[in-house]
Scaffold this motif. Structure first.
Motif, PDB file in Angstrom:
ATOM      1  N   PRO A 190       0.805  -1.228   0.000  1.00 34.67           N
ATOM      2  CA  PRO A 190       0.000   0.000   0.000  1.00 34.67           C
ATOM      3  C   PRO A 190       0.838   1.278   0.000  1.00 34.67           C
ATOM      4  O   PRO A 190       0.561   2.198  -0.759  1.00 34.67           O
ATOM      5  CB  PRO A 190      -0.831  -0.135   1.281  1.00 34.67           C
ATOM      6  CG  PRO A 190      -0.973  -1.609   1.483  1.00 34.67           C
ATOM      7  CD  PRO A 190       0.337  -2.188   1.038  1.00 34.67           C
ATOM      8  N   GLN A 191       1.877   1.332   0.848  1.00 37.20           N
ATOM      9  CA  GLN A 191       2.665   2.549   0.940  1.00 37.20           C
ATOM     10  C   GLN A 191       3.506   2.784  -0.308  1.00 37.20           C
ATOM     11  O   GLN A 191       3.559   3.891  -0.849  1.00 37.20           O
ATOM     12  CB  GLN A 191       3.575   2.503   2.172  1.00 37.20           C
ATOM     13  CG  GLN A 191       4.409   3.771   2.379  1.00 37.20           C
ATOM     14  CD  GLN A 191       3.555   4.999   2.606  1.00 37.20           C
ATOM     15  OE1 GLN A 191       2.857   5.114   3.602  1.00 37.20           O
ATOM     16  NE2 GLN A 191       3.583   5.951   1.667  1.00 37.20           N
ATOM     17  N   THR A 192       4.191   1.738  -0.791  1.00 36.30           N
ATOM     18  CA  THR A 192       5.065   1.929  -1.948  1.00 36.30           C
ATOM     19  C   THR A 192       4.269   2.164  -3.234  1.00 36.30           C
ATOM     20  O   THR A 192       4.730   2.870  -4.131  1.00 36.30           O
ATOM     21  CB  THR A 192       6.026   0.743  -2.125  1.00 36.30           C
ATOM     22  OG1 THR A 192       5.264  -0.475  -2.221  1.00 36.30           O
ATOM     23  CG2 THR A 192       6.983   0.647  -0.938  1.00 36.30           C
ATOM     24  N   LEU A 193       3.065   1.595  -3.327  1.00 43.43           N
ATOM     25  CA  LEU A 193       2.213   1.869  -4.481  1.00 43.43           C
ATOM     26  C   LEU A 193       1.756   3.319  -4.457  1.00 43.43           C
ATOM     27  O   LEU A 193       1.747   3.997  -5.495  1.00 43.43           O
ATOM     28  CB  LEU A 193       1.001   0.931  -4.479  1.00 43.43           C
ATOM     29  CG  LEU A 193      -0.011   1.138  -5.622  1.00 43.43           C
ATOM     30  CD1 LEU A 193       0.647   0.978  -6.986  1.00 43.43           C
ATOM     31  CD2 LEU A 193      -1.187   0.165  -5.475  1.00 43.43           C
ATOM     32  N   LEU A 194       1.391   3.799  -3.269  1.00 42.96           N
ATOM     33  CA  LEU A 194       1.039   5.216  -3.126  1.00 42.96           C
ATOM     34  C   LEU A 194       2.225   6.088  -3.514  1.00 42.96           C
ATOM     35  O   LEU A 194       2.071   7.091  -4.225  1.00 42.96           O
ATOM     36  CB  LEU A 194       0.618   5.509  -1.684  1.00 42.96           C
ATOM     37  CG  LEU A 194       0.431   6.986  -1.319  1.00 42.96           C
ATOM     38  CD1 LEU A 194      -0.692   7.612  -2.127  1.00 42.96           C
ATOM     39  CD2 LEU A 194       0.151   7.131   0.180  1.00 42.96           C
ATOM     40  N   ASN A 195       3.420   5.716  -3.051  1.00 42.20           N
ATOM     41  CA  ASN A 195       4.626   6.478  -3.398  1.00 42.20           C
ATOM     42  C   ASN A 195       4.779   6.599  -4.914  1.00 42.20           C
ATOM     43  O   ASN A 195       5.052   7.681  -5.438  1.00 42.20           O
ATOM     44  CB  ASN A 195       5.877   5.789  -2.842  1.00 42.20           C
ATOM     45  CG  ASN A 195       5.956   5.819  -1.328  1.00 42.20           C
ATOM     46  OD1 ASN A 195       5.239   6.568  -0.664  1.00 42.20           O
ATOM     47  ND2 ASN A 195       6.818   4.990  -0.776  1.00 42.20           N
ATOM     48  N   LYS A 196       4.642   5.470  -5.596  1.00 42.93           N
ATOM     49  CA  LYS A 196       4.866   5.453  -7.040  1.00 42.93           C
ATOM     50  C   LYS A 196       3.839   6.288  -7.784  1.00 42.93           C
ATOM     51  O   LYS A 196       4.182   7.085  -8.659  1.00 42.93           O
ATOM     52  CB  LYS A 196       4.855   4.022  -7.576  1.00 42.93           C
ATOM     53  CG  LYS A 196       4.989   3.983  -9.104  1.00 42.93           C
ATOM     54  CD  LYS A 196       5.319   2.641  -9.641  1.00 42.93           C
ATOM     55  CE  LYS A 196       5.320   2.664 -11.173  1.00 42.93           C
ATOM     56  NZ  LYS A 196       6.245   3.691 -11.729  1.00 42.93           N
ATOM     57  N   VAL A 197       2.570   6.098  -7.447  1.00 43.00           N
ATOM     58  CA  VAL A 197       1.515   6.843  -8.131  1.00 43.00           C
ATOM     59  C   VAL A 197       1.675   8.337  -7.879  1.00 43.00           C
ATOM     60  O   VAL A 197       1.535   9.158  -8.795  1.00 43.00           O
ATOM     61  CB  VAL A 197       0.125   6.352  -7.689  1.00 43.00           C
ATOM     62  CG1 VAL A 197      -0.971   7.279  -8.185  1.00 43.00           C
ATOM     63  CG2 VAL A 197      -0.107   4.936  -8.202  1.00 43.00           C
ATOM     64  N   TRP A 198       1.966   8.692  -6.633  1.00 45.62           N
ATOM     65  CA  TRP A 198       2.181  10.113  -6.319  1.00 45.62           C
ATOM     66  C   TRP A 198       3.336  10.673  -7.135  1.00 45.62           C
ATOM     67  O   TRP A 198       3.212  11.739  -7.744  1.00 45.62           O
ATOM     68  CB  TRP A 198       2.470  10.284  -4.819  1.00 45.62           C
ATOM     69  CG  TRP A 198       2.798  11.711  -4.480  1.00 45.62           C
ATOM     70  CD1 TRP A 198       1.911  12.715  -4.164  1.00 45.62           C
ATOM     71  CD2 TRP A 198       4.109  12.319  -4.452  1.00 45.62           C
ATOM     72  NE1 TRP A 198       2.585  13.893  -3.947  1.00 45.62           N
ATOM     73  CE2 TRP A 198       3.932  13.677  -4.124  1.00 45.62           C
ATOM     74  CE3 TRP A 198       5.388  11.841  -4.686  1.00 45.62           C
ATOM     75  CZ2 TRP A 198       5.000  14.561  -4.019  1.00 45.62           C
ATOM     76  CZ3 TRP A 198       6.458  12.720  -4.588  1.00 45.62           C
ATOM     77  CH2 TRP A 198       6.269  14.070  -4.253  1.00 45.62           C
ATOM     78  N   PHE A 199       4.463   9.954  -7.173  1.00 54.04           N
ATOM     79  CA  PHE A 199       5.627  10.448  -7.905  1.00 54.04           C
ATOM     80  C   PHE A 199       5.313  10.580  -9.397  1.00 54.04           C
ATOM     81  O   PHE A 199       5.653  11.597 -10.021  1.00 54.04           O
ATOM     82  CB  PHE A 199       6.819   9.515  -7.707  1.00 54.04           C
ATOM     83  CG  PHE A 199       8.067  10.002  -8.400  1.00 54.04           C
ATOM     84  CD1 PHE A 199       8.897  10.936  -7.791  1.00 54.04           C
ATOM     85  CD2 PHE A 199       8.402   9.544  -9.679  1.00 54.04           C
ATOM     86  CE1 PHE A 199      10.033  11.406  -8.436  1.00 54.04           C
ATOM     87  CE2 PHE A 199       9.532  10.010 -10.327  1.00 54.04           C
ATOM     88  CZ  PHE A 199      10.354  10.935  -9.703  1.00 54.04           C
ATOM     89  N   ASP A 200       4.678   9.571  -9.977  1.00 55.08           N
ATOM     90  CA  ASP A 200       4.367   9.621 -11.405  1.00 55.08           C
ATOM     91  C   ASP A 200       3.449  10.794 -11.734  1.00 55.08           C
ATOM     92  O   ASP A 200       3.664  11.511 -12.723  1.00 55.08           O
ATOM     93  CB  ASP A 200       3.701   8.313 -11.848  1.00 55.08           C
ATOM     94  CG  ASP A 200       4.685   7.151 -11.927  1.00 55.08           C
ATOM     95  OD1 ASP A 200       5.900   7.414 -12.036  1.00 55.08           O
ATOM     96  OD2 ASP A 200       4.240   5.988 -11.855  1.00 55.08           O
ATOM     97  N   ILE A 201       2.430  11.002 -10.919  1.00 56.45           N
ATOM     98  CA  ILE A 201       1.493  12.098 -11.180  1.00 56.45           C
ATOM     99  C   ILE A 201       2.189  13.445 -11.036  1.00 56.45           C
ATOM    100  O   ILE A 201       2.005  14.348 -11.858  1.00 56.45           O
ATOM    101  CB  ILE A 201       0.277  11.992 -10.239  1.00 56.45           C
ATOM    102  CG1 ILE A 201      -0.613  10.842 -10.683  1.00 56.45           C
ATOM    103  CG2 ILE A 201      -0.521  13.306 -10.225  1.00 56.45           C
ATOM    104  CD1 ILE A 201      -1.821  10.606  -9.826  1.00 56.45           C
ATOM    105  N   MET A 202       3.016  13.587 -10.017  1.00 56.69           N
ATOM    106  CA  MET A 202       3.745  14.837  -9.848  1.00 56.69           C
ATOM    107  C   MET A 202       4.742  15.048 -10.989  1.00 56.69           C
ATOM    108  O   MET A 202       4.921  16.163 -11.473  1.00 56.69           O
ATOM    109  CB  MET A 202       4.496  14.850  -8.505  1.00 56.69           C
ATOM    110  CG  MET A 202       3.609  14.947  -7.282  1.00 56.69           C
ATOM    111  SD  MET A 202       2.542  16.421  -7.322  1.00 56.69           S
ATOM    112  CE  MET A 202       0.981  15.665  -7.805  1.00 56.69           C
TER     113      MET A 202
END
Length: 317
Positions: A157-169
């Motif tokens: 959950p945390q690392t998936l959130l990290n990735k999606v956040w980074f990609d969107i930013m």
């Protein structure tokens, strides 16, 4: 080939912003927060009285504020930051709902504070604090290291959130959508999926595509899929959406540490302070060569990541 399709056109940096734009509202809120916190700490009383102060009273308060205002790290504000705070205070007082008929930038109404402001700015210039330091982009090595690290691995959950956040930013946060208050307002409907004329799948910001259709501009940004690549941003985004809590429409939700179902996130949205410190945290966890800010993402060319991923894929074949 799969990759990123970026139009080069962008709004002029010096284009005026309407008072009610999201960025202006956030700037105004920030400036008043700085003033109120300083006032409460300096005078040991509620800052609510600022709204109704007479011009002469406020003139004296602002005079002391310009002299004594410090950042959370107890440093002096740069000249640019102090100027931004000053204009934010003025917007707040003159705008809705107060609509006060005063102007703190006017010497005749606020002689003492404006005289002090100019003196403080001269001192800041002499001390080398005339402007804000420019944010450095991410180094090539750090960008690749982060993107391939466990920190952005879509397996928890945390690392998936990290990735999606980074990609969107990285893809969408560089055109006014990168601020933490803007991020906080993202919902599931903020982004959509499409397929271009070559059959390539991509993610797009809904408001950008609508603006393009209505005004025939060329300000579109698309995050393209990398089929078969474990780092594919589109596949990660699809997985993330399937794991979100259906009882919250917020895009960035708090991860559940040990989920027992297919729902990996709870209904509580990720707060603005957490969003604002995401990149520094990722920098530490991935052991990058520097602690980067969120703004560093926006300063890093999108085509750089495209080239790195395509090179990596070619080497792996």
């Amino acid at each position: 080939p799969a990759g990123i399709d970026l139009a080069l056109g962008r709004p002029r940096a010096d284009a005026p912003q309407p008072f009610n734009s999201k960025n202006t509202q956030c700037s105004t809120k920030w400036g008043m927060t700085v003033l109120r916190k300083w006032y409460q700490g300096h005078f040991k009383r509620s800052a609510s009285s600022i709204d109704a102060m007479s011009a002469s009273e406020l003139d004296k308060v602002l005079q002391q504020f310009y002299i004594n205002a410090k950042t959370s790290k107890k440093d002096k504000y740069t000249k640019n930051s102090l100027n931004a705070i000053r204009k934010s205070i003025n917007r707040y007082l003159r705008g809705p709902p107060l609509r006060r008929d005063i102007n703190i930038l006017c010497d005749s109404e606020f002689p003492a504070s404006n005289r002090t402001y100019r003196e403080v700015c001269r001192t800041l210039k002499m001390e080398g604090k005339a402007s804000t330091k420019h944010t450095a982009p991410m180094a090539v090595e750090d960008l690749l290291k982060l993107y391939q690290s466990h920190v952005l691995k879509p397996s928890s959950p945390q690392t998936l959130l990290n990735k999606v956040w980074f990609d969107i930013m990285f893809f969408f946060g560089r055109h006014g959508g990168g601020g933490r208050y803007t991020q906080r307002e993202f919902t599931r409907e903020s982004f959509g999926f499409g397929i271009d004329e070559y059959g390539r799948e991509f993610v797009y910001a809904v408001k950008d595509e609508r603006a393009d259709a209505e005004h025939q501009t060329h300000h579109r940004v698309r995050m393209y899929a990398l089929p078969g690549d474990p780092h594919c941003p589109v596949a990660a985004f699809q997985l993330y959406l399937s794991k979100l809590n259906p009882f919250s429409n917020a895009l960035f939700q708090h991860p559940i540490l040990h989920p027992s179902t297919d729902i990996w996130y709870n209904t509580k949205p990720v707060g603005v302070n957490v969003l604002g410190s995401m990149m520094p945290r990722l920098s530490k966890e991935a052991q990058l060569s520097a602690i980067y800010s969120n703004h560093s993402i926006r300063m890093t060319p999108v085509v750089l990541l495209q080239g790195l991923l395509q090179t990596h894929r070619s080497e792996g074949q």
